[in-house]
Scaffold this motif. Structure first.
Motif, PDB file in Angstrom:
ATOM      1  N   LEU A  76     -19.139  25.583  15.952  1.00  0.00           N
ATOM      2  CA  LEU A  76     -18.196  25.115  14.657  1.00  0.00           C
ATOM      3  C   LEU A  76     -18.679  26.071  13.512  1.00  0.00           C
ATOM      4  O   LEU A  76     -20.078  26.106  13.422  1.00  0.00           O
ATOM      5  N   VAL A  77     -18.057  26.308  12.767  1.00  0.00           N
ATOM      6  CA  VAL A  77     -18.291  27.465  11.505  1.00  0.00           C
ATOM      7  C   VAL A  77     -18.047  26.432  10.390  1.00  0.00           C
ATOM      8  O   VAL A  77     -17.021  25.402  10.264  1.00  0.00           O
ATOM      9  N   ASP A  78     -19.149  26.662   9.290  1.00  0.00           N
ATOM     10  CA  ASP A  78     -18.995  25.588   8.175  1.00  0.00           C
ATOM     11  C   ASP A  78     -17.558  25.882   7.281  1.00  0.00           C
ATOM     12  O   ASP A  78     -17.321  26.895   7.294  1.00  0.00           O
ATOM     13  N   ASP A  79     -16.851  24.961   6.887  1.00  0.00           N
ATOM     14  CA  ASP A  79     -15.844  25.080   6.026  1.00  0.00           C
ATOM     15  C   ASP A  79     -16.175  24.837   4.816  1.00  0.00           C
ATOM     16  O   ASP A  79     -16.262  23.706   4.178  1.00  0.00           O
ATOM     17  N   LEU A  80     -16.413  25.870   3.999  1.00  0.00           N
ATOM     18  CA  LEU A  80     -17.135  25.973   2.770  1.00  0.00           C
ATOM     19  C   LEU A  80     -15.954  25.323   1.649  1.00  0.00           C
ATOM     20  O   LEU A  80     -16.350  24.604   0.650  1.00  0.00           O
ATOM     21  N   LYS A  81     -14.748  25.317   1.838  1.00  0.00           N
ATOM     22  CA  LYS A  81     -13.779  24.785   1.028  1.00  0.00           C
ATOM     23  C   LYS A  81     -13.711  23.371   1.390  1.00  0.00           C
ATOM     24  O   LYS A  81     -13.673  22.598   0.212  1.00  0.00           O
ATOM     25  N   ALA A  82     -14.301  22.676   2.431  1.00  0.00           N
ATOM     26  CA  ALA A  82     -14.152  21.206   2.381  1.00  0.00           C
ATOM     27  C   ALA A  82     -15.496  20.817   2.147  1.00  0.00           C
ATOM     28  O   ALA A  82     -15.465  19.537   2.160  1.00  0.00           O
ATOM     29  N   LEU A  83     -16.326  21.349   1.523  1.00  0.00           N
ATOM     30  CA  LEU A  83     -17.723  20.838   1.184  1.00  0.00           C
ATOM     31  C   LEU A  83     -17.883  20.596  -0.307  1.00  0.00           C
ATOM     32  O   LEU A  83     -18.698  20.363  -0.878  1.00  0.00           O
ATOM     33  N   GLN A  84     -16.569  20.224  -0.953  1.00  0.00           N
ATOM     34  CA  GLN A  84     -16.574  19.914  -2.169  1.00  0.00           C
ATOM     35  C   GLN A  84     -16.814  18.449  -2.155  1.00  0.00           C
ATOM     36  O   GLN A  84     -17.112  17.825  -1.392  1.00  0.00           O
ATOM     37  N   GLU A  85     -17.064  17.767  -3.410  1.00  0.00           N
ATOM     38  CA  GLU A  85     -17.509  16.315  -3.641  1.00  0.00           C
ATOM     39  C   GLU A  85     -16.443  15.484  -3.403  1.00  0.00           C
ATOM     40  O   GLU A  85     -15.358  15.781  -3.646  1.00  0.00           O
ATOM     41  N   VAL A  86     -16.968  14.797  -2.267  1.00  0.00           N
ATOM     42  CA  VAL A  86     -15.919  13.696  -1.723  1.00  0.00           C
ATOM     43  C   VAL A  86     -16.721  12.194  -2.057  1.00  0.00           C
ATOM     44  O   VAL A  86     -17.729  12.412  -2.052  1.00  0.00           O
ATOM     45  N   VAL A  87     -15.782  11.367  -2.532  1.00  0.00           N
ATOM     46  CA  VAL A  87     -16.210  10.048  -3.010  1.00  0.00           C
ATOM     47  C   VAL A  87     -15.433   9.098  -1.528  1.00  0.00           C
ATOM     48  O   VAL A  87     -14.432   9.250  -1.276  1.00  0.00           O
ATOM     49  N   VAL A  88     -16.411   8.501  -0.937  1.00  0.00           N
ATOM     50  CA  VAL A  88     -16.194   7.489   0.109  1.00  0.00           C
ATOM     51  C   VAL A  88     -15.985   6.136  -0.300  1.00  0.00           C
ATOM     52  O   VAL A  88     -16.697   5.706  -1.060  1.00  0.00           O
ATOM     53  N   VAL A  89     -14.836   5.644  -0.033  1.00  0.00           N
ATOM     54  CA  VAL A  89     -14.457   4.278  -0.545  1.00  0.00           C
ATOM     55  C   VAL A  89     -14.327   3.380   0.909  1.00  0.00           C
ATOM     56  O   VAL A  89     -14.202   3.916   2.035  1.00  0.00           O
ATOM     57  N   GLY A  90     -14.073   2.324   0.558  1.00  0.00           N
ATOM     58  CA  GLY A  90     -13.809   1.197   1.591  1.00  0.00           C
ATOM     59  C   GLY A  90     -12.708   1.564   2.672  1.00  0.00           C
ATOM     60  O   GLY A  90     -12.574   1.022   3.750  1.00  0.00           O
ATOM     61  N   TYR A  91     -11.586   2.054   1.967  1.00  0.00           N
ATOM     62  CA  TYR A  91     -10.561   2.422   2.781  1.00  0.00           C
ATOM     63  C   TYR A  91     -10.058   3.900   3.055  1.00  0.00           C
ATOM     64  O   TYR A  91      -9.111   4.178   3.176  1.00  0.00           O
ATOM     65  N   GLY A  92     -11.015   4.723   2.830  1.00  0.00           N
ATOM     66  CA  GLY A  92     -10.832   6.115   3.196  1.00  0.00           C
ATOM     67  C   GLY A  92     -11.491   7.000   2.464  1.00  0.00           C
ATOM     68  O   GLY A  92     -12.673   6.724   1.859  1.00  0.00           O
ATOM     69  N   THR A  93     -11.243   8.415   2.213  1.00  0.00           N
ATOM     70  CA  THR A  93     -12.107   9.286   1.233  1.00  0.00           C
ATOM     71  C   THR A  93     -10.950   9.838   0.386  1.00  0.00           C
ATOM     72  O   THR A  93      -9.825  10.036   0.665  1.00  0.00           O
ATOM     73  N   GLN A  94     -11.388  10.215  -1.089  1.00  0.00           N
ATOM     74  CA  GLN A  94     -10.474  10.696  -2.110  1.00  0.00           C
ATOM     75  C   GLN A  94     -11.340  11.712  -2.554  1.00  0.00           C
ATOM     76  O   GLN A  94     -12.823  11.373  -2.898  1.00  0.00           O
ATOM     77  N   SER A  95     -10.812  12.697  -3.300  1.00  0.00           N
ATOM     78  CA  SER A  95     -11.334  13.470  -3.998  1.00  0.00           C
ATOM     79  C   SER A  95     -11.860  12.624  -5.473  1.00  0.00           C
ATOM     80  O   SER A  95     -11.071  11.827  -5.823  1.00  0.00           O
ATOM     81  N   ARG A  96     -12.882  13.239  -6.211  1.00  0.00           N
ATOM     82  CA  ARG A  96     -13.070  12.321  -7.409  1.00  0.00           C
ATOM     83  C   ARG A  96     -12.259  12.749  -8.552  1.00  0.00           C
ATOM     84  O   ARG A  96     -11.829  11.520  -9.191  1.00  0.00           O
ATOM     85  N   GLN A  97     -11.461  13.484  -8.543  1.00  0.00           N
ATOM     86  CA  GLN A  97     -10.356  13.939  -9.511  1.00  0.00           C
ATOM     87  C   GLN A  97      -9.236  13.099  -9.172  1.00  0.00           C
ATOM     88  O   GLN A  97      -8.548  12.628 -10.124  1.00  0.00           O
ATOM     89  N   ASN A  98      -9.065  12.536  -8.117  1.00  0.00           N
ATOM     90  CA  ASN A  98      -7.901  11.703  -7.844  1.00  0.00           C
ATOM     91  C   ASN A  98      -8.007  10.152  -7.724  1.00  0.00           C
ATOM     92  O   ASN A  98      -7.151   9.513  -7.445  1.00  0.00           O
TER      93      ASN A  98
END
Length: 111
Positions: A76-98
């Motif tokens: 597997l190759v690293d996906d640098l675009k997917a490595l942005q800051e992610v917020v983990v919540v109890g019901y899924g994941t969202q980017s901080r801006q959303n």
């Protein structure tokens, strides 16, 4: 109806280490598994199908299966675009801006 064939192998990263928890699915079906702690997997799949390998932080890869195969090696190759800051919540994941609810940060020392 096509016969199922055994497929096994190991998923590694660019450093050659096994990647645990990679989703291995037969494209267009619900047939699948996840890799073990060492990156290994074993799955019975319909002949002439396509396997999809996906994990957070990596580019999704596909592999055509034409018959029984063992010792498949997927890197597997690293996906640098997917490595942005992610917020983990109890019901899924969202980017901080959303994010529209409150946020709390917990570090290892607090745990």
């Amino acid at each position: 109806m096509q016969a199922d064939v055994p497929v096994s192998g190991r998923v590694i990263n660019s450093q050659g280490e096994g990647v645990p928890g990679v989703t291995v699915l037969v494209r267009g079906t619900t047939i699948g598994t996840a890799t073990a702690a060492d990156g290994s997997f074993l799955l019975n799949v319909p002949e002439n199908s396509t396997l999809t390998f996906s994990a957070i932080g990596f580019t999704t890869q596909e592999l055509a299966i034409t018959g029984a195969q063992t010792n498949i090696g997927i890197t597997l190759v690293d996906d640098l675009k997917a490595l942005q800051e992610v917020v983990v919540v109890g019901y899924g994941t969202q980017s901080r801006q959303n994010l529209t609810t409150s946020v709390a940060s917990v570090n290892a020392a607090a745990i």
